[in-house]
Design an enzyme around this catalytic site. Structure first.
Site, PDB file in Angstrom:
ATOM      1  N   HIS A  11       0.837  -1.202   0.000  1.00  0.00           N
ATOM      2  CA  HIS A  11       0.000   0.000   0.000  1.00  0.00           C
ATOM      3  C   HIS A  11       0.872   1.253   0.000  1.00  0.00           C
ATOM      4  O   HIS A  11       1.668   1.455   0.919  1.00  0.00           O
ATOM      5  CB  HIS A  11      -0.895  -0.025   1.242  1.00  0.00           C
ATOM      6  CG  HIS A  11      -2.048   0.909   1.174  1.00  0.00           C
ATOM      7  ND1 HIS A  11      -2.806   1.231   2.256  1.00  0.00           N
ATOM      8  CD2 HIS A  11      -2.596   1.600   0.129  1.00  0.00           C
ATOM      9  CE1 HIS A  11      -3.758   2.074   1.913  1.00  0.00           C
ATOM     10  NE2 HIS A  11      -3.649   2.310   0.624  1.00  0.00           N
ATOM     11  N   GLU A  38       0.577  -0.616  -4.878  1.00  0.00           N
ATOM     12  CA  GLU A  38      -0.394   0.430  -5.207  1.00  0.00           C
ATOM     13  C   GLU A  38       0.206   1.783  -4.885  1.00  0.00           C
ATOM     14  O   GLU A  38       0.902   1.944  -3.879  1.00  0.00           O
ATOM     15  CB  GLU A  38      -1.664   0.219  -4.365  1.00  0.00           C
ATOM     16  CG  GLU A  38      -2.784   1.191  -4.637  1.00  0.00           C
ATOM     17  CD  GLU A  38      -2.918   2.311  -3.611  1.00  0.00           C
ATOM     18  OE1 GLU A  38      -3.922   3.022  -3.689  1.00  0.00           O
ATOM     19  OE2 GLU A  38      -2.008   2.511  -2.756  1.00  0.00           O
ATOM     20  N   ASP A  40      -0.825   6.296  -5.499  1.00  0.00           N
ATOM     21  CA  ASP A  40      -1.895   7.248  -5.823  1.00  0.00           C
ATOM     22  C   ASP A  40      -1.355   8.313  -6.762  1.00  0.00           C
ATOM     23  O   ASP A  40      -0.208   8.734  -6.625  1.00  0.00           O
ATOM     24  CB  ASP A  40      -2.389   7.921  -4.537  1.00  0.00           C
ATOM     25  CG  ASP A  40      -2.777   6.907  -3.491  1.00  0.00           C
ATOM     26  OD1 ASP A  40      -3.833   6.276  -3.659  1.00  0.00           O
ATOM     27  OD2 ASP A  40      -2.011   6.722  -2.523  1.00  0.00           O
ATOM     28  N   HIS A  52      -0.809  11.151  -2.196  1.00  0.00           N
ATOM     29  CA  HIS A  52      -2.119  10.706  -1.712  1.00  0.00           C
ATOM     30  C   HIS A  52      -3.105  11.829  -1.397  1.00  0.00           C
ATOM     31  O   HIS A  52      -4.280  11.757  -1.762  1.00  0.00           O
ATOM     32  CB  HIS A  52      -1.958   9.825  -0.463  1.00  0.00           C
ATOM     33  CG  HIS A  52      -3.268   9.318   0.053  1.00  0.00           C
ATOM     34  ND1 HIS A  52      -4.047  10.013   0.962  1.00  0.00           N
ATOM     35  CD2 HIS A  52      -3.967   8.191  -0.249  1.00  0.00           C
ATOM     36  CE1 HIS A  52      -5.146   9.335   1.203  1.00  0.00           C
ATOM     37  NE2 HIS A  52      -5.132   8.232   0.488  1.00  0.00           N
ATOM     38  N   GLU A 104      -3.748   4.195  -8.674  1.00  0.00           N
ATOM     39  CA  GLU A 104      -5.041   4.738  -8.244  1.00  0.00           C
ATOM     40  C   GLU A 104      -5.161   6.174  -8.730  1.00  0.00           C
ATOM     41  O   GLU A 104      -4.345   7.025  -8.369  1.00  0.00           O
ATOM     42  CB  GLU A 104      -5.197   4.679  -6.713  1.00  0.00           C
ATOM     43  CG  GLU A 104      -6.579   5.211  -6.314  1.00  0.00           C
ATOM     44  CD  GLU A 104      -6.802   5.355  -4.822  1.00  0.00           C
ATOM     45  OE1 GLU A 104      -6.124   4.694  -4.009  1.00  0.00           O
ATOM     46  OE2 GLU A 104      -7.694   6.160  -4.474  1.00  0.00           O
TER      47      GLU A 104
HETATM   48  O1  G3P Z   1      -6.342   1.645  -3.492  1.00  0.00           O
HETATM   49  C1  G3P Z   1      -6.590   1.198  -2.199  1.00  0.00           C
HETATM   50  C2  G3P Z   1      -6.522   2.336  -1.220  1.00  0.00           C
HETATM   51  O2  G3P Z   1      -5.304   2.999  -1.429  1.00  0.00           O
HETATM   52  C3  G3P Z   1      -7.654   3.303  -1.358  1.00  0.00           C
HETATM   53  O3  G3P Z   1      -7.681   4.271  -0.355  1.00  0.00           O
HETATM   54  O4  G3P Z   1      -7.176   6.440   0.669  1.00  0.00           O
HETATM   55  O5  G3P Z   1      -5.483   4.638   0.779  1.00  0.00           O
HETATM   56  O6  G3P Z   1      -5.929   5.774  -1.374  1.00  0.00           O
HETATM   57  P1  G3P Z   1      -6.517   5.322  -0.063  1.00  0.00           P
HETATM   58 MG    MG Z   2      -4.663   4.598  -2.699  1.00  0.00          MG
END
Ligand code: G3P
Ligand code: MG
Length: 242
Positions: A11, A38, A40, A52, A104
């Protein structure tokens, strides 16, 4: 005895160990053996940046809104441990063939530049199946689908809709990404019946990992990749997301 299966998705790289969404975090996830990760993405001042929040204050030494800042200012900031805010291209180069990548789409107007970058990388020999593009902005996902039918899509959601995973099937998604807070057995079963994978976020505690595995979840987003890798087997991601 064979370990049960649960795909490990780092993450924001390995945010439990390094400043989130930085090259250091990506390197940490790779070093730990995370098969997928993953990050952002926002599109700011003509550049795809890996970040993020909509504001700079929490994770950098800057302040104000990311999207109102210039690229030069953003690149001058410390995103933790001396790391710069990376571009999406830098992250892709860092990962190379070491892992599959979930991009993302966090900010608006990201579908077009992300589709364009993936197309360029695929033209250079990258396997398109190593990419998975997700978003809470389902219109961005639809835009991306209109630009490229071959990029895998992941539909993010926080709550549970009345018709479970139907919204993700309508988006022609490869996977649906519910939150740990809301996901349940019925939602997982419904997504599977519609032919989609279920990847849950954020899952950092071993008890939650076990709970997810027991309801049939396919993979989890975790800041601590080692906690998944030591307990669960992984599919062969050399050909892409699985
Ligand atoms: O993509 C999974 C997760 O990252 C979604 O929430 O707020 O951590 O970007 P967030
Ligand atoms: Mg995310």
């Amino acid at each position: 005895m064979q370990k049960p299966y649960l795909l490990c998705i780092g993450h924001r790289g390995a945010m439990g160990h390094a400043p989130e969404n930085t090259l250091l975090s990506i390197r940490k996830a790779i070093a730990m053996g995370a098969p997928c990760m993953e990050i952002d993405v926002y599109f700011v001042d003509g550049h795809l940046l890996v970040f993020h929040d909509d504001r700079l204050d929490r994770t950098t030494d800057g302040s104000g809104y990311l999207c109102e800042s210039t690229f030069d200012y953003l690149r001058s900031l410390d995103a933790g441990k001396g790391q710069k805010i990376p571009t999406l291209e830098e992250v892709c180069t860092e990962i190379g063939s070491s892992a599959c990548l979930n991009i993302e789409l966090k900010g608006p107007e990201t579908a077009v530049p992300v589709a364009s970058l993936i197309t360029q990388l695929v033209d250079k020999g990258w396997d398109i199946n190593r990419f998975l593009v997700s978003s809470f902005h389902h219109r961005e996902l639809l835009a991306l689908r209109g630009l490229n039918r071959n990029i895998k899509l992941g539909a993010l959601i926080k709550g549970i809709p009345v018709d479970d995973a139907k919204f993700a099937e309508d988006l022609d998604a490869f996977s649906v990404h519910p939150s740990l807070e809301f996901v349940d057995q019925r939602f997982v079963d419904d997504a599977h019946a519609r032919g989609m994978k279920v990847y849950v976020y954020p899952v950092d505690h071993p008890e939650d990992m076990l709970r997810m595995q027991k309801i049939g979840v396919d993979g989890v987003f975790t800041g601590f990749p080692e906690r998944v890798l030591e307990r669960y087997s992984q599919c062969d991601t050399s050909m892409g997301w699985c």
